[in-house]
Design an enzyme around this catalytic site. Structure first.
Site, short mmCIF file in Angstrom:
data_model
loop_
_atom_site.label_atom_id
_atom_site.label_comp_id
_atom_site.label_asym_id
_atom_site.label_seq_id
_atom_site.Cartn_x
_atom_site.Cartn_y
_atom_site.Cartn_z
N VAL A 244 3.55 52.92 23.01
CA VAL A 244 4.45 52.33 24.03
C VAL A 244 5.45 53.38 24.51
O VAL A 244 5.65 53.55 25.73
CB VAL A 244 5.18 51.09 23.47
CG1 VAL A 244 6.10 50.49 24.53
CG2 VAL A 244 4.18 50.05 22.97
N ARG B 23 8.96 60.73 14.37
CA ARG B 23 8.85 61.07 12.96
C ARG B 23 8.39 62.52 12.81
O ARG B 23 8.86 63.26 11.98
CB ARG B 23 7.85 60.11 12.31
CG ARG B 23 7.84 60.10 10.82
CD ARG B 23 6.96 58.98 10.34
NE ARG B 23 5.90 58.70 11.31
CZ ARG B 23 5.02 57.72 11.19
NH1 ARG B 23 5.09 56.91 10.17
NH2 ARG B 23 4.08 57.53 12.10
N LYS C 220 8.95 42.75 17.51
CA LYS C 220 8.88 41.31 17.20
C LYS C 220 9.17 41.03 15.73
O LYS C 220 9.82 40.06 15.38
CB LYS C 220 7.52 40.75 17.59
CG LYS C 220 6.35 41.34 16.80
CD LYS C 220 5.12 41.49 17.61
CE LYS C 220 4.94 42.94 17.98
NZ LYS C 220 3.71 43.29 18.61
N GLY D 272 3.44 41.20 25.46
CA GLY D 272 3.36 42.47 26.21
C GLY D 272 3.95 42.41 27.60
O GLY D 272 5.15 42.21 27.77
N ILE E 145 3.59 40.26 29.95
CA ILE E 145 3.77 38.95 30.60
C ILE E 145 5.25 38.56 30.60
O ILE E 145 5.86 38.48 29.54
CB ILE E 145 2.96 37.85 29.88
CG1 ILE E 145 1.50 38.27 29.74
CG2 ILE E 145 3.08 36.53 30.60
CD1 ILE E 145 0.69 37.36 28.83
N GLU F 136 -6.41 47.25 14.48
CA GLU F 136 -5.77 48.38 13.79
C GLU F 136 -6.58 48.73 12.54
O GLU F 136 -7.35 47.89 12.04
CB GLU F 136 -4.38 47.95 13.31
CG GLU F 136 -3.45 47.48 14.40
CD GLU F 136 -2.66 48.59 15.04
OE1 GLU F 136 -2.54 49.67 14.43
OE2 GLU F 136 -2.18 48.39 16.16
N ASP G 159 1.60 38.51 13.02
CA ASP G 159 2.07 38.94 14.34
C ASP G 159 2.33 37.72 15.23
O ASP G 159 3.37 37.60 15.87
CB ASP G 159 1.02 39.88 14.96
CG ASP G 159 1.35 40.28 16.37
OD1 ASP G 159 2.13 41.23 16.55
OD2 ASP G 159 0.84 39.64 17.31
N LYS H 188 5.95 36.08 16.80
CA LYS H 188 6.14 35.74 18.22
C LYS H 188 6.48 34.26 18.37
O LYS H 188 7.32 33.88 19.20
CB LYS H 188 4.88 36.09 19.00
CG LYS H 188 4.66 37.60 19.07
CD LYS H 188 3.26 37.94 19.52
CE LYS H 188 3.06 39.44 19.64
NZ LYS H 188 1.67 39.82 19.86
N GLY I 130 -0.79 46.90 24.67
CA GLY I 130 -1.20 48.15 25.32
C GLY I 130 0.03 48.93 25.75
O GLY I 130 1.08 48.34 26.02
N1 LIG Z 1 1.26 48.91 21.02
C1 LIG Z 1 1.39 47.76 21.66
O1 LIG Z 1 0.49 47.34 22.40
C2 LIG Z 1 2.63 46.93 21.49
C3 LIG Z 1 2.77 45.73 22.22
C4 LIG Z 1 3.93 44.99 22.10
C5 LIG Z 1 4.93 45.41 21.23
N2 LIG Z 1 4.75 46.55 20.51
C6 LIG Z 1 5.82 46.96 19.60
O2 LIG Z 1 6.32 48.22 20.00
C7 LIG Z 1 6.73 48.97 18.88
C8 LIG Z 1 6.03 50.33 18.89
O3 LIG Z 1 4.61 50.14 18.89
P1 LIG Z 1 3.61 51.36 19.15
O4 LIG Z 1 2.26 50.74 19.22
O5 LIG Z 1 4.09 52.21 20.26
O6 LIG Z 1 3.75 52.16 17.76
P2 LIG Z 1 3.24 53.63 17.44
O7 LIG Z 1 2.23 54.08 18.42
O8 LIG Z 1 2.90 53.65 15.99
O9 LIG Z 1 4.55 54.53 17.66
C9 LIG Z 1 5.64 54.50 16.78
C10 LIG Z 1 6.56 55.65 17.10
O10 LIG Z 1 7.69 55.58 16.22
C11 LIG Z 1 7.93 56.87 15.69
N3 LIG Z 1 8.53 56.73 14.35
C12 LIG Z 1 8.01 56.14 13.25
N4 LIG Z 1 8.87 56.23 12.22
C13 LIG Z 1 9.94 56.90 12.68
C14 LIG Z 1 11.17 57.32 12.11
N5 LIG Z 1 11.45 57.07 10.83
N6 LIG Z 1 12.08 57.97 12.88
C15 LIG Z 1 11.80 58.24 14.18
N7 LIG Z 1 10.65 57.87 14.79
C16 LIG Z 1 9.75 57.21 14.05
C17 LIG Z 1 6.57 57.52 15.61
O11 LIG Z 1 6.74 58.92 15.57
P3 LIG Z 1 5.47 59.92 15.49
O12 LIG Z 1 4.77 59.75 16.80
O13 LIG Z 1 6.07 61.27 15.37
O14 LIG Z 1 4.67 59.47 14.33
C18 LIG Z 1 5.95 57.02 16.91
O15 LIG Z 1 6.29 57.87 17.97
C19 LIG Z 1 6.43 48.07 17.66
O16 LIG Z 1 7.57 47.33 17.34
C20 LIG Z 1 5.34 47.15 18.17
O17 LIG Z 1 5.32 45.91 17.47
C21 LIG Z 1 3.64 47.32 20.64
#
Ligand SMILES: NC(=O)c1ccc[n+]([C@@H]2O[C@H](COP(=O)([O-])OP(=O)(O)OC[C@H]3O[C@@H](n4cnc5c(N)ncnc54)[C@H](OP(=O)(O)O)[C@@H]3O)[C@@H](O)[C@H]2O)c1
Length: 439
Positions: free
Chosen positions: A22, A53, A111, A140, A142, A196, A207, A211, A313
């Protein structure tokens, strides 16, 4: 001259926590649409830091913006707004509390955190007068939370029911299409990138439950947390369940259901549950396939509303985050505030035992006279009313399917327990709730 150049107000300086699926889309859209976002917000919106990270993995964003110190970033003096897309509960909760305590608005897609700790976060936001927006946390792209918090604020919402998890919807849709089993379909979903590596949060319903807690809190002006939500995942759904549903013109979906319930004595409460359920194939939610989400909202004056679209997404979720970011920026420019927590109704949450719904019960029984009457007698004894029965003889035994009228969960469970112990019942093949039909 661009729209941004015409604006003479100071920029809104944003710290982005997380730059994964995201976050990287937020960076892209903020960069590509900088002028439009500035014009819509009333001020330029500028990224001043990105916490990740592993900084070495992010060569596509300017190195000078990157930090691995999220805690330090949120309290920096040159940060006005914090956008969080890291996920998880800790240390994220600490970072967001620090931002809110310092009066910095927060936009989050988290969430899991909101479903557990909305109370702390809203209290911190109220104490400092900061905004807390989280449209991306449910469904997402919506627009759903804003309609609940704002557009429907003058109405009385009675029910919110929907498909809010794309992974489980993809799996159940595929099982319905192919007749394949759960494990095999989950493997295929993983191979195609719809599940995943660890699918537990999705397939076990966590999840969707998070929500549901957020939706119920907003819909019923009551603080509902994860532990208030009854949850069942999809791992126990069998090809036999799917075939039974199909045979009766139904399909199986994992539903999040939030209801306002009126007791006989006039007391109101809320019931919040996530479980697989059969719905008629003619129901609008039945045609929501693959990774899409859809949510039905019923309100007394508005009637039925349906929200449909991409529930996950990178880009779809970033769209919702940016909508919130523009709202926060506008509030800062005009000196106002977005909606605060609304939990004044403080309704009790009903235990699942008192939730009422229709049930589909499939039994494997001995094929002999009197079986149907004996089974019907157990239903009558527990005051569970039967809506329909189908019996099919097979060479050795028989299949008996009973569909009930609306019954309390506790009464249905006692009925099924007693039936399972009857001498001529070989097996209770499946018990599944039925939604989307008149009771
Ligand atoms: N993906 C979706 O479709 C979606 C939809 C709705 C809501 N969400 C929500 O959005 C959030 C992010 O999802 P995502 O899919 O984007 O996750 P993701 O791809 O796993 O990305 C997580 C990010 O957080 C960083 N991170 C992790 N631990 C950290 C720390 N201790 N300090 C600093 N940065 C840190 C990671 O860094 P690195 O890249 O360096 O590892 C990465 O850039 C979640 O809460 C998820 O529930 C996601």
């Amino acid at each position: 001259m661009s729209a941004a150049n015409q604006i003479e107000v100071p920029p809104i300086r944003v710290a982005l926590l997380g730059c994964g699926t995201v976050g990287s889309e937020i960076v892209r859209l903020l960069t590509e649409q900088a002028d439009d976002i500035a014009a819509r917000s009333g001020a330029p919106v500028e990224l001043v830091g990105i916490a990740v990270r592993r900084a070495d993995r992010h060569r596509d964003v300017p190195a000078e913006l990157l930090t691995t110190d999220a805690a330090g970033l949120v309290t920096r003096d040159d940060v006005d707004v914090v956008v969080e897309v890291v996920g998880g509960i800790e240390p994220t909760r600490q970072w967001l509390l620090a931002a809110l305590n310092a009066g910095k608005p927060v936009v989050t897609a988290n969430k899991a955190l909101l479903a557990e700790h909305q109370g702390d976060l809203f209290a911190a936001a109220d104490a400092s007068g900061a905004d807390l927006y989280f449209e991306a946390a449910v469904a997402g792209a919506i627009p759903l939370l804003r309609p609940l918090r704002e557009s429907l604020a003058g109405d009385r919402i009675t029910r919110v029911m929907g498909i809010v998890n794309g992974t489980t919807n993809f799996i159940l849709s595929a099982m319905d299409e192919t007749g394949a089993g759960y494990a095999e379909t989950l493997q295929e979903a993983s191979r195609l990138g719809y599940a995943e590596a660890d699918p537990t949060a999705d397939v076990d319903g966590y999840d969707a439950a998070a929500k549901a807690a957020i939706l119920a809190s907003l819909a019923f002006h009551t603080r509902v947390t994860m532990s208030d939500v009854y949850r069942e995942g999809i791992a126990a759904v069998t090809p036999a369940d799917v075939a039974a549903a199909r045979g009766l013109g139904r399909t199986i979906k994992l539903l999040a259901i939030c209801e306002r319930v009126l007791d006989a004595d006039g007391t109101e409460s809320v019931a919040v549950r996530v479980h697989p359920a059969m719905i008629p194939r003619s129901h609008p939610l039945a045609s929501v396939g693959g990774a899409f989400n859809a949510v039905f909202v019923e309100a007394e004056a508005a009637g039925q509303l349906m929200f449909y679209g991409q529930g996950a997404g990178g880009a779809p979720t970033a769209s919702a985050v940016l909508g919130d970011l523009v709202a926060v920026a506008r509030n800062r420019v005009i000196g106002g505030r977005g909606p605060r927590e609304s939990a004044y109704a403080d309704l009790a949450v009903r235990p699942i035992a008192q939730a009422s719904t229709r049930y589909h019960i499939s039994l494997d029984v001995a094929d002999r006279a009197g079986v149907l009457a004996a089974v019907a007698a157990v239903f009558a004894e527990h005051e569970v009313s039967i809506a329909g029965v189908r019996q099919e003889g097979r060479p050795q035994d028989a299949s008996l399917v009973v569909v009930t009228h609306s019954a309390e969960d506790a009464a249905l469970r006692s009925t099924v327990d007693k039936i399972a112990g009857l001498p001529f019942v070989n097996e209770v093949v499946s018990v599944m709730r039925v939604e989307g039909e008149d009771s």
